[in-house]
Design a protein around this motif. Structure first.
Motif, PDB file in Angstrom:
ATOM      1  N   PRO A  27      -2.395  -2.918  24.831  1.00 25.02           N
ATOM      2  CA  PRO A  27      -1.163  -2.376  24.259  1.00 25.02           C
ATOM      3  C   PRO A  27      -0.577  -3.249  23.147  1.00 25.02           C
ATOM      4  O   PRO A  27      -0.022  -2.729  22.184  1.00 25.02           O
ATOM      5  CB  PRO A  27      -0.212  -2.268  25.445  1.00 25.02           C
ATOM      6  CG  PRO A  27      -0.816  -3.053  26.542  1.00 25.02           C
ATOM      7  CD  PRO A  27      -2.273  -3.214  26.254  1.00 25.02           C
ATOM      8  N   LEU A  28      -0.719  -4.555  23.261  1.00 20.87           N
ATOM      9  CA  LEU A  28      -0.233  -5.444  22.190  1.00 20.87           C
ATOM     10  C   LEU A  28      -1.034  -5.235  20.920  1.00 20.87           C
ATOM     11  O   LEU A  28      -0.473  -5.150  19.819  1.00 20.87           O
ATOM     12  CB  LEU A  28      -0.366  -6.910  22.615  1.00 20.87           C
ATOM     13  CG  LEU A  28       0.511  -7.409  23.733  1.00 20.87           C
ATOM     14  CD1 LEU A  28       0.091  -8.815  24.126  1.00 20.87           C
ATOM     15  CD2 LEU A  28       1.962  -7.393  23.308  1.00 20.87           C
ATOM     16  N   CYS A  29      -2.352  -5.171  21.089  1.00 20.45           N
ATOM     17  CA  CYS A  29      -3.240  -5.005  19.932  1.00 20.45           C
ATOM     18  C   CYS A  29      -2.980  -3.674  19.226  1.00 20.45           C
ATOM     19  O   CYS A  29      -2.944  -3.620  18.000  1.00 20.45           O
ATOM     20  CB  CYS A  29      -4.691  -5.095  20.364  1.00 20.45           C
ATOM     21  SG  CYS A  29      -5.099  -6.641  21.204  1.00 20.45           S
ATOM     22  N   ARG A  30      -2.803  -2.612  20.007  1.00 20.35           N
ATOM     23  CA  ARG A  30      -2.539  -1.294  19.409  1.00 20.35           C
ATOM     24  C   ARG A  30      -1.264  -1.320  18.576  1.00 20.35           C
ATOM     25  O   ARG A  30      -1.219  -0.761  17.479  1.00 20.35           O
ATOM     26  CB  ARG A  30      -2.411  -0.223  20.492  1.00 20.35           C
ATOM     27  CG  ARG A  30      -3.713   0.247  21.053  1.00 20.35           C
ATOM     28  CD  ARG A  30      -3.555   1.518  21.877  1.00 20.35           C
ATOM     29  NE  ARG A  30      -2.464   1.461  22.834  1.00 20.35           N
ATOM     30  CZ  ARG A  30      -2.586   1.094  24.115  1.00 20.35           C
ATOM     31  NH1 ARG A  30      -3.759   0.731  24.580  1.00 20.35           N
ATOM     32  NH2 ARG A  30      -1.533   1.099  24.914  1.00 20.35           N
ATOM     33  N   ARG A  31      -0.230  -1.981  19.081  1.00 16.00           N
ATOM     34  CA  ARG A  31       1.038  -2.068  18.329  1.00 16.00           C
ATOM     35  C   ARG A  31       0.846  -2.860  17.028  1.00 16.00           C
ATOM     36  O   ARG A  31       1.322  -2.452  15.978  1.00 16.00           O
ATOM     37  CB  ARG A  31       2.119  -2.724  19.179  1.00 16.00           C
ATOM     38  CG  ARG A  31       2.578  -1.889  20.337  1.00 16.00           C
ATOM     39  CD  ARG A  31       3.548  -2.693  21.194  1.00 16.00           C
ATOM     40  NE  ARG A  31       3.689  -2.178  22.531  1.00 16.00           N
ATOM     41  CZ  ARG A  31       4.462  -1.179  22.893  1.00 16.00           C
ATOM     42  NH1 ARG A  31       5.161  -0.556  22.009  1.00 16.00           N
ATOM     43  NH2 ARG A  31       4.544  -0.785  24.135  1.00 16.00           N
ATOM     44  N   LEU A 129       1.511 -10.791  28.738  1.00 17.64           N
ATOM     45  CA  LEU A 129       2.181  -9.993  27.711  1.00 17.64           C
ATOM     46  C   LEU A 129       1.632  -8.568  27.671  1.00 17.64           C
ATOM     47  O   LEU A 129       2.376  -7.615  27.433  1.00 17.64           O
ATOM     48  CB  LEU A 129       2.044 -10.663  26.343  1.00 17.64           C
ATOM     49  CG  LEU A 129       2.765 -11.998  26.185  1.00 17.64           C
ATOM     50  CD1 LEU A 129       2.409 -12.630  24.846  1.00 17.64           C
ATOM     51  CD2 LEU A 129       4.263 -11.826  26.324  1.00 17.64           C
ATOM     52  N   GLN A 130       0.342  -8.418  27.905  1.00 15.83           N
ATOM     53  CA  GLN A 130      -0.266  -7.081  27.937  1.00 15.83           C
ATOM     54  C   GLN A 130       0.336  -6.247  29.070  1.00 15.83           C
ATOM     55  O   GLN A 130       0.621  -5.065  28.884  1.00 15.83           O
ATOM     56  CB  GLN A 130      -1.784  -7.173  28.131  1.00 15.83           C
ATOM     57  CG  GLN A 130      -2.523  -7.623  26.907  1.00 15.83           C
ATOM     58  CD  GLN A 130      -3.997  -7.844  27.193  1.00 15.83           C
ATOM     59  OE1 GLN A 130      -4.373  -8.434  28.195  1.00 15.83           O
ATOM     60  NE2 GLN A 130      -4.824  -7.379  26.278  1.00 15.83           N
ATOM     61  N   ARG A 131       0.500  -6.856  30.239  1.00 14.29           N
ATOM     62  CA  ARG A 131       1.094  -6.123  31.360  1.00 14.29           C
ATOM     63  C   ARG A 131       2.520  -5.703  31.030  1.00 14.29           C
ATOM     64  O   ARG A 131       2.946  -4.587  31.324  1.00 14.29           O
ATOM     65  CB  ARG A 131       1.053  -6.969  32.640  1.00 14.29           C
ATOM     66  CG  ARG A 131      -0.343  -7.087  33.223  1.00 14.29           C
ATOM     67  CD  ARG A 131      -0.324  -7.727  34.593  1.00 14.29           C
ATOM     68  NE  ARG A 131       0.112  -9.101  34.595  1.00 14.29           N
ATOM     69  CZ  ARG A 131      -0.672 -10.155  34.377  1.00 14.29           C
ATOM     70  NH1 ARG A 131      -1.961  -9.983  34.131  1.00 14.29           N
ATOM     71  NH2 ARG A 131      -0.178 -11.371  34.424  1.00 14.29           N
ATOM     72  N   ALA A 134       2.391  -2.901  28.491  1.00 13.19           N
ATOM     73  CA  ALA A 134       1.908  -1.644  29.109  1.00 13.19           C
ATOM     74  C   ALA A 134       3.055  -0.913  29.796  1.00 13.19           C
ATOM     75  O   ALA A 134       3.097   0.308  29.814  1.00 13.19           O
ATOM     76  CB  ALA A 134       0.790  -1.948  30.089  1.00 13.19           C
ATOM     77  N   ARG A 135       4.001  -1.654  30.350  1.00 14.97           N
ATOM     78  CA  ARG A 135       5.163  -1.013  30.991  1.00 14.97           C
ATOM     79  C   ARG A 135       6.046  -0.290  29.976  1.00 14.97           C
ATOM     80  O   ARG A 135       6.730   0.649  30.315  1.00 14.97           O
ATOM     81  CB  ARG A 135       5.986  -2.055  31.741  1.00 14.97           C
ATOM     82  CG  ARG A 135       5.337  -2.501  33.016  1.00 14.97           C
ATOM     83  CD  ARG A 135       6.260  -3.416  33.781  1.00 14.97           C
ATOM     84  NE  ARG A 135       5.452  -4.497  34.287  1.00 14.97           N
ATOM     85  CZ  ARG A 135       5.821  -5.763  34.360  1.00 14.97           C
ATOM     86  NH1 ARG A 135       7.033  -6.115  33.972  1.00 14.97           N
ATOM     87  NH2 ARG A 135       5.018  -6.668  34.812  1.00 14.97           N
ATOM     88  N   LEU A 136       6.025  -0.754  28.741  1.00 17.68           N
ATOM     89  CA  LEU A 136       6.840  -0.131  27.686  1.00 17.68           C
ATOM     90  C   LEU A 136       6.207   1.154  27.157  1.00 17.68           C
ATOM     91  O   LEU A 136       6.892   1.968  26.542  1.00 17.68           O
ATOM     92  CB  LEU A 136       7.058  -1.107  26.532  1.00 17.68           C
ATOM     93  CG  LEU A 136       7.864  -2.348  26.859  1.00 17.68           C
ATOM     94  CD1 LEU A 136       7.903  -3.271  25.644  1.00 17.68           C
ATOM     95  CD2 LEU A 136       9.255  -2.000  27.311  1.00 17.68           C
TER      96      LEU A 136
END
Length: 137
Positions: A27-31, A129-131, A134-136
């Motif tokens: 999710p961090l990478c996608r953002r 940070l990924q976890r 992912a919640r967001l």
């Protein structure tokens, strides 16, 4: 891996200047890639392409493994040279409008070393940070 060809004005295919190899499952990478794509779209004749290497259908460069590529940020230049970590970020920033000034920081003596060490520290906390990210979603 050969980056996808794009048509040129002469009608012959041309490789992109840079191919960003990113973890689309992160999710961090996608953002982050979303930010880069929007910036790249502002540039006329964008020269960066993006390859989600978490997708098993996307080929990986010769000599690399998918796990290796997923563990760190990588880009591949037009000549097939694979860059990782701080060097990869600097190469990408050189191609993004509004971020080229940041790439110039890499010329300051010791800056690449500091950036690489900082990136390695980030990689240690990345799973947490990924976890959180992912919640967001």
């Amino acid at each position: 891996m050969t980056p996808p060809a794009t048509p040129t004005s002469q009608g012959r295919p041309d490789k992109p200047a840079l191919t960003v190899l990113y973890d689309g499952a992160c999710p961090l990478c996608r953002r982050e890639i979303g930010v880069y794509r929007r910036l790249d779209a502002l540039a006329p004749g964008a020269t960066v392409c993006y390859a989600d290497i978490s997708d098993a259908a996307v080929p990986v460069p010769p000599g690399a493994t998918r796990d290796h590529l997923l563990a760190r940020f990588h880009v591949q230049d037009r000549d097939g040279v694979l860059l990782s970590g701080a060097q990869a970020f600097l190469a990408l920033w050189r191609h993004l409008p509004g971020w080229r000034w940041l790439a110039l920081l890499g010329r300051v003596p010791g800056a690449v070393w500091v950036m690489e060490r900082s990136y390695r520290l980030f990689l240690r906390v990345r799973p947490r940070l990924q976890r959180w990210a992912a919640r967001l979603d």
